[in-house]
Design a protein around this motif. Structure first.
Motif, PDB file in Angstrom:
ATOM      1  N   LEU A  44      23.707  -1.073  24.256  1.00  0.00           N
ATOM      2  CA  LEU A  44      22.797  -0.933  24.828  1.00  0.00           C
ATOM      3  C   LEU A  44      23.749  -1.754  26.012  1.00  0.00           C
ATOM      4  O   LEU A  44      24.021  -2.775  27.335  1.00  0.00           O
ATOM      5  CB  LEU A  44      22.201  -2.382  24.518  1.00  0.00           C
ATOM      6  CG  LEU A  44      21.119  -2.810  25.398  1.00  0.00           C
ATOM      7  CD1 LEU A  44      20.375  -2.039  26.291  1.00  0.00           C
ATOM      8  CD2 LEU A  44      19.556  -3.812  24.662  1.00  0.00           C
ATOM      9  N   PHE A  45      24.872  -3.052  24.951  1.00  0.00           N
ATOM     10  CA  PHE A  45      25.691  -3.502  25.707  1.00  0.00           C
ATOM     11  C   PHE A  45      26.733  -3.107  27.285  1.00  0.00           C
ATOM     12  O   PHE A  45      26.036  -3.778  28.038  1.00  0.00           O
ATOM     13  CB  PHE A  45      26.539  -4.382  24.765  1.00  0.00           C
ATOM     14  CG  PHE A  45      27.891  -6.365  25.487  1.00  0.00           C
ATOM     15  CD1 PHE A  45      26.871  -6.909  25.960  1.00  0.00           C
ATOM     16  CD2 PHE A  45      28.603  -5.071  25.982  1.00  0.00           C
ATOM     17  CE1 PHE A  45      27.873  -8.071  26.471  1.00  0.00           C
ATOM     18  CE2 PHE A  45      29.645  -6.355  26.305  1.00  0.00           C
ATOM     19  CZ  PHE A  45      29.349  -7.466  27.082  1.00  0.00           C
ATOM     20  N   PRO A  46      27.440  -2.338  27.646  1.00  0.00           N
ATOM     21  CA  PRO A  46      27.765  -1.844  28.148  1.00  0.00           C
ATOM     22  C   PRO A  46      26.986  -1.233  29.161  1.00  0.00           C
ATOM     23  O   PRO A  46      27.819  -1.511  30.592  1.00  0.00           O
ATOM     24  CB  PRO A  46      28.908  -0.820  27.824  1.00  0.00           C
ATOM     25  CG  PRO A  46      28.200  -0.173  26.436  1.00  0.00           C
ATOM     26  CD  PRO A  46      27.879  -1.248  25.819  1.00  0.00           C
ATOM     27  N   MET A  47      26.059  -1.230  28.804  1.00  0.00           N
ATOM     28  CA  MET A  47      24.759  -0.787  29.862  1.00  0.00           C
ATOM     29  C   MET A  47      24.382  -2.329  30.767  1.00  0.00           C
ATOM     30  O   MET A  47      23.930  -2.262  32.131  1.00  0.00           O
ATOM     31  CB  MET A  47      23.810  -0.292  29.263  1.00  0.00           C
ATOM     32  CG  MET A  47      23.938   1.355  28.879  1.00  0.00           C
ATOM     33  SD  MET A  47      22.580   1.950  27.727  1.00  0.00           S
ATOM     34  CE  MET A  47      23.196   3.421  27.034  1.00  0.00           C
ATOM     35  N   LEU A  48      23.827  -3.235  29.707  1.00  0.00           N
ATOM     36  CA  LEU A  48      23.775  -4.250  31.329  1.00  0.00           C
ATOM     37  C   LEU A  48      24.907  -4.966  31.550  1.00  0.00           C
ATOM     38  O   LEU A  48      24.290  -5.396  32.668  1.00  0.00           O
ATOM     39  CB  LEU A  48      23.407  -5.445  29.320  1.00  0.00           C
ATOM     40  CG  LEU A  48      21.901  -5.510  28.788  1.00  0.00           C
ATOM     41  CD1 LEU A  48      22.173  -6.256  27.769  1.00  0.00           C
ATOM     42  CD2 LEU A  48      20.952  -5.356  29.850  1.00  0.00           C
ATOM     43  N   ARG A  49      26.374  -4.226  31.654  1.00  0.00           N
ATOM     44  CA  ARG A  49      26.907  -5.231  32.012  1.00  0.00           C
ATOM     45  C   ARG A  49      27.334  -3.757  33.400  1.00  0.00           C
ATOM     46  O   ARG A  49      27.808  -4.297  33.947  1.00  0.00           O
ATOM     47  CB  ARG A  49      28.303  -5.384  31.523  1.00  0.00           C
ATOM     48  CG  ARG A  49      28.289  -6.640  29.978  1.00  0.00           C
ATOM     49  CD  ARG A  49      28.649  -7.474  31.191  1.00  0.00           C
ATOM     50  NE  ARG A  49      27.924  -9.173  30.422  1.00  0.00           N
ATOM     51  CZ  ARG A  49      28.376  -9.837  29.709  1.00  0.00           C
ATOM     52  NH1 ARG A  49      29.312  -9.622  29.481  1.00  0.00           N
ATOM     53  NH2 ARG A  49      28.116 -10.835  29.502  1.00  0.00           N
ATOM     54  N   SER A  50      27.090  -2.720  33.252  1.00  0.00           N
ATOM     55  CA  SER A  50      27.366  -2.276  34.335  1.00  0.00           C
ATOM     56  C   SER A  50      26.236  -1.826  35.095  1.00  0.00           C
ATOM     57  O   SER A  50      26.613  -1.387  35.998  1.00  0.00           O
ATOM     58  CB  SER A  50      28.192  -0.720  34.013  1.00  0.00           C
ATOM     59  OG  SER A  50      26.520  -0.524  32.788  1.00  0.00           O
ATOM     60  N   SER A  51      25.074  -2.690  34.975  1.00  0.00           N
ATOM     61  CA  SER A  51      24.012  -2.641  36.214  1.00  0.00           C
ATOM     62  C   SER A  51      24.216  -3.468  37.135  1.00  0.00           C
ATOM     63  O   SER A  51      24.952  -4.591  36.673  1.00  0.00           O
ATOM     64  CB  SER A  51      23.074  -2.734  35.104  1.00  0.00           C
ATOM     65  OG  SER A  51      22.392  -3.360  34.415  1.00  0.00           O
ATOM     66  N   ARG A  52      23.631  -3.752  38.296  1.00  0.00           N
ATOM     67  CA  ARG A  52      23.983  -4.679  38.806  1.00  0.00           C
ATOM     68  C   ARG A  52      23.447  -5.993  38.751  1.00  0.00           C
ATOM     69  O   ARG A  52      22.162  -6.542  37.876  1.00  0.00           O
ATOM     70  CB  ARG A  52      22.980  -4.056  40.488  1.00  0.00           C
ATOM     71  CG  ARG A  52      23.742  -5.480  41.730  1.00  0.00           C
ATOM     72  CD  ARG A  52      22.405  -5.113  42.868  1.00  0.00           C
ATOM     73  NE  ARG A  52      23.212  -5.479  43.617  1.00  0.00           N
ATOM     74  CZ  ARG A  52      22.689  -6.673  44.098  1.00  0.00           C
ATOM     75  NH1 ARG A  52      21.427  -6.645  43.373  1.00  0.00           N
ATOM     76  NH2 ARG A  52      23.205  -7.117  45.653  1.00  0.00           N
ATOM     77  N   SER A  53      24.103  -6.913  38.135  1.00  0.00           N
ATOM     78  CA  SER A  53      23.816  -8.214  37.961  1.00  0.00           C
ATOM     79  C   SER A  53      24.611  -9.638  38.556  1.00  0.00           C
ATOM     80  O   SER A  53      25.641  -9.175  38.948  1.00  0.00           O
ATOM     81  CB  SER A  53      23.652  -7.834  36.551  1.00  0.00           C
ATOM     82  OG  SER A  53      24.988  -7.859  36.688  1.00  0.00           O
ATOM     83  N   ALA A  54      23.992 -10.125  38.669  1.00  0.00           N
ATOM     84  CA  ALA A  54      25.092 -11.236  38.978  1.00  0.00           C
ATOM     85  C   ALA A  54      26.432 -12.094  38.209  1.00  0.00           C
ATOM     86  O   ALA A  54      27.333 -12.434  38.617  1.00  0.00           O
ATOM     87  CB  ALA A  54      24.029 -12.935  38.532  1.00  0.00           C
ATOM     88  N   PHE A  55      26.001 -11.090  37.293  1.00  0.00           N
ATOM     89  CA  PHE A  55      26.951 -11.720  36.551  1.00  0.00           C
ATOM     90  C   PHE A  55      28.797 -10.707  37.166  1.00  0.00           C
ATOM     91  O   PHE A  55      29.547 -10.690  37.290  1.00  0.00           O
ATOM     92  CB  PHE A  55      26.940 -10.550  35.222  1.00  0.00           C
ATOM     93  CG  PHE A  55      28.495 -10.364  34.372  1.00  0.00           C
ATOM     94  CD1 PHE A  55      29.204 -12.150  34.020  1.00  0.00           C
ATOM     95  CD2 PHE A  55      29.551  -9.519  34.049  1.00  0.00           C
ATOM     96  CE1 PHE A  55      30.731 -12.191  33.433  1.00  0.00           C
ATOM     97  CE2 PHE A  55      30.147  -9.361  33.503  1.00  0.00           C
ATOM     98  CZ  PHE A  55      31.130 -10.834  32.754  1.00  0.00           C
ATOM     99  N   ALA A  56      28.092  -9.545  37.378  1.00  0.00           N
ATOM    100  CA  ALA A  56      29.573  -8.261  38.025  1.00  0.00           C
ATOM    101  C   ALA A  56      29.272  -8.589  39.443  1.00  0.00           C
ATOM    102  O   ALA A  56      30.380  -8.666  39.831  1.00  0.00           O
ATOM    103  CB  ALA A  56      27.946  -7.099  38.210  1.00  0.00           C
ATOM    104  N   HIS A  57      28.676  -9.144  40.058  1.00  0.00           N
ATOM    105  CA  HIS A  57      28.656  -9.345  41.801  1.00  0.00           C
ATOM    106  C   HIS A  57      27.853 -10.900  41.999  1.00  0.00           C
ATOM    107  O   HIS A  57      26.350 -10.443  42.407  1.00  0.00           O
ATOM    108  CB  HIS A  57      28.431  -8.299  42.978  1.00  0.00           C
ATOM    109  CG  HIS A  57      28.730  -8.030  44.139  1.00  0.00           C
ATOM    110  ND1 HIS A  57      27.958  -9.422  45.364  1.00  0.00           N
ATOM    111  CD2 HIS A  57      29.950  -8.212  44.680  1.00  0.00           C
ATOM    112  CE1 HIS A  57      28.690  -8.751  46.048  1.00  0.00           C
ATOM    113  NE2 HIS A  57      29.980  -8.216  45.788  1.00  0.00           N
ATOM    114  N   PRO A  58      28.079 -11.757  42.749  1.00  0.00           N
ATOM    115  CA  PRO A  58      27.264 -12.401  43.597  1.00  0.00           C
ATOM    116  C   PRO A  58      26.048 -12.146  44.326  1.00  0.00           C
ATOM    117  O   PRO A  58      25.738 -11.031  44.765  1.00  0.00           O
ATOM    118  CB  PRO A  58      28.259 -13.613  43.895  1.00  0.00           C
ATOM    119  CG  PRO A  58      29.155 -12.868  44.455  1.00  0.00           C
ATOM    120  CD  PRO A  58      29.314 -11.720  43.150  1.00  0.00           C
TER     121      PRO A  58
END
Length: 501
Positions: free
Chosen positions: A292-306
């Motif tokens: 689940l963790f890499p899926m969370l981090r690979s989805s569009r989010s404020a962490f990945a891009h402002p």
């Protein structure tokens, strides 16, 4: 003992509600309103795994852990406000015949679920994704009261707020709490027995507790009255499951033979059962978290891009560190005097669910207010002084949470030749970030109309959002704030000469 537990539980539930009620800018007065979150061992452990630090107040949780090692899982029935509410709800909603109570209160394999949830949440935290606040009982209850229960109770007769607050998705959070309480209708303390990861953590720590419920096998007549009264589903009538026992003490009072007592082992005491978990299910929980963790981090989010809508409170850490500390307790939303802090839904990605964001249609960030950082139990929003926030000496710059932009297609002076300077008048900075240019523009009949057309000076805008909140174009303001230019991020900047870091 049961009477003592009831007095104790009433005191702690009252204290929890008192702290919620005084978490208001009119009544705060230095109370340690984050005490219950600071006592929470799961919050402390999760933050320790993600941020590798134990924030100051969270050291109190060590008191609970050390006490559990010797006394057992007392927190669940004596201190935890959600556990106490569940016990009360079970008393009100689940009054059954003894024969049905025997069946309801026996240990079931479904009780293992909380250990698998705990495993998954701790592994996620170890990888850097703090989602413990979704299921932690203290954070869950504080969030539910802050954005659901208290705003619903507020009224002229019970003025809990200066004015009626509204919260983004508050109904969903309220319904989850309602569902947890109503589940007691079908199984007493369903949440505590099946779902609670904090209960699972304390159950593990309680496994070797020298003080526990003991059954004298010579005195016991196997009448099972203790089982009828049991809150934990821990089988006090046979070989007690220590990890499931909430220490409600009901069984001791129910036993007419005096076969049960709380204390050290005696020669006639029965043996106890150890933790009941399946290794295969435990591994599956861990694998699920790892996937689940890499899926969370690979989805569009404020962490990945402002993300423009993700405007964090002043003092919020950079997005990665913020997500590693925020437990979604909504303490900042409860104390916010303008109702601008709202629980995010999917604006910041699934990882940022229910974390605080500013929605300026609801309110604005008061320039001299620093309360959100004062009540944050994990320093996801670090405490600020007023001087640091406004950029008074010795601080070179004010804290910026975003930048305002005009929508000229909706702005009255720009699009409709209607005089308006509300945004310029409301701008709190000095010199003002919003300024205007006087022009004379011919109307439809050719007559000149004197107008003051506004502009934003980005290097002076702090993103407080009062211009957006007070804009006369009510449904969607003609000036709106986005997160670009926020002080906490080095990435989310405009390539613009004079932009303040």
């Amino acid at each position: 003992m049961r009477a003592l537990r009831r007095y104790h539980a009433t005191f702690f539930l009252g204290m929890f509600l008192f702290f919620l009620l005084v978490s208001d800018f009119r009544h705060l007065r230095g109370y340690d309103v984050s005490l219950f979150l600071e006592l929470d061992p799961l919050t402390a452990l999760g933050g320790l795994l993600t941020s590798h630090t134990l924030y100051k107040g969270l050291a109190w949780s060590l008191v609970i852990l050390l006490s559990t090692l010797f006394l057992g899982r007392f927190f669940c029935s004596w201190v935890c406000p959600l556990g106490i509410l569940n016990q009360l709800a079970g008393y009100l909603f689940n009054r059954r015949r003894p024969v049905d109570a025997y069946a309801d209160n026996r240990y079931r394999s479904i009780f293992r679920v909380k250990y698998y949830l705990l495993t998954a949440l701790l592994l996620l935290a170890l990888l850097g994704g703090l989602q413990i606040g979704l299921l932690d009982p203290i954070a869950l209850l504080e969030r539910s009261f802050a954005v659901g229960v208290l705003p619903a109770v507020h009224g002229r007769e019970i003025p809990l707020y200066p004015y009626q607050p509204y919260f983004h998705g508050g109904i969903l959070i309220s319904m989850i709490l309602l569902g947890i309480l109503l589940a007691n209708r079908f199984m007493p303390r369903f949440w505590c027995r099946v779902m609670c990861p904090l209960g699972a953590l304390l159950g593990v720590f309680a496994l070797r507790a020298p003080l526990r419920i003991r059954r004298d096998v010579d005195r016991c007549t196997s009448c099972s009255r203790c089982l009828e009264a049991c809150q934990g589903g821990c089988d006090p009538h046979t070989e007690l499951r220590v990890s499931e026992c909430h220490l409600c003490m009901n069984c001791i009072e129910a036993c007419s033979e005096g076969a049960l007592h709380y204390g050290l082992s005696q020669p006639r005491s029965s043996v106890h059962q150890s933790l009941d978990i399946g290794r295969r299910r435990l591994v599956e929980s861990g694998v699920t978290a790892l996937a689940l963790f890499p899926m969370l981090r690979s989805s569009r989010s404020a962490f990945a891009h402002p993300v423009p809508e993700v405007i964090r409170p002043p003092g919020a850490l950079p997005e990665g560190d913020f997500l590693a500390r925020c437990i979604k307790c909504a303490a900042c939303m409860r104390v916010c005097p303008t109702n601008v802090l709202q629980p995010a839904l999917l604006e910041a990605g699934l990882e940022g669910l229910w974390t605080p964001i500013l929605i300026n249609a609801q309110g604005y960030c008061e320039q001299y207010c620093v309360l959100c950082g004062q009540v944050c139990p994990t320093a996801a929003i670090r405490p600020l002084s007023v001087a640091e926030k406004v950029g008074a000496k010795p601080f070179p710059h004010p804290i910026r949470v975003g930048t305002a932009f005009f929508d000229r297609g909706r702005c009255l002076p720009w699009a409709m030749h209607t005089p308006c300077i509300v945004c310029e008048e409301m701008c709190p900075t000095s010199p003002k970030a919003i300024w205007f240019q006087s022009v004379a523009i011919p109307d439809r009949e050719g007559k000149p109309v004197a107008l003051k057309q506004p502009f934003v000076e980005p290097s002076r805008c702090i993103g407080c959002g009062i211009c957006e909140n007070k804009c006369p174009v009510v449904d969607q303001a003609a000036i709106r704030v986005t997160s670009v230019g926020e002080s906490r991020s080095q990435r989310n900047k405009m390539i613009l000469k004079g932009d303040v870091a």
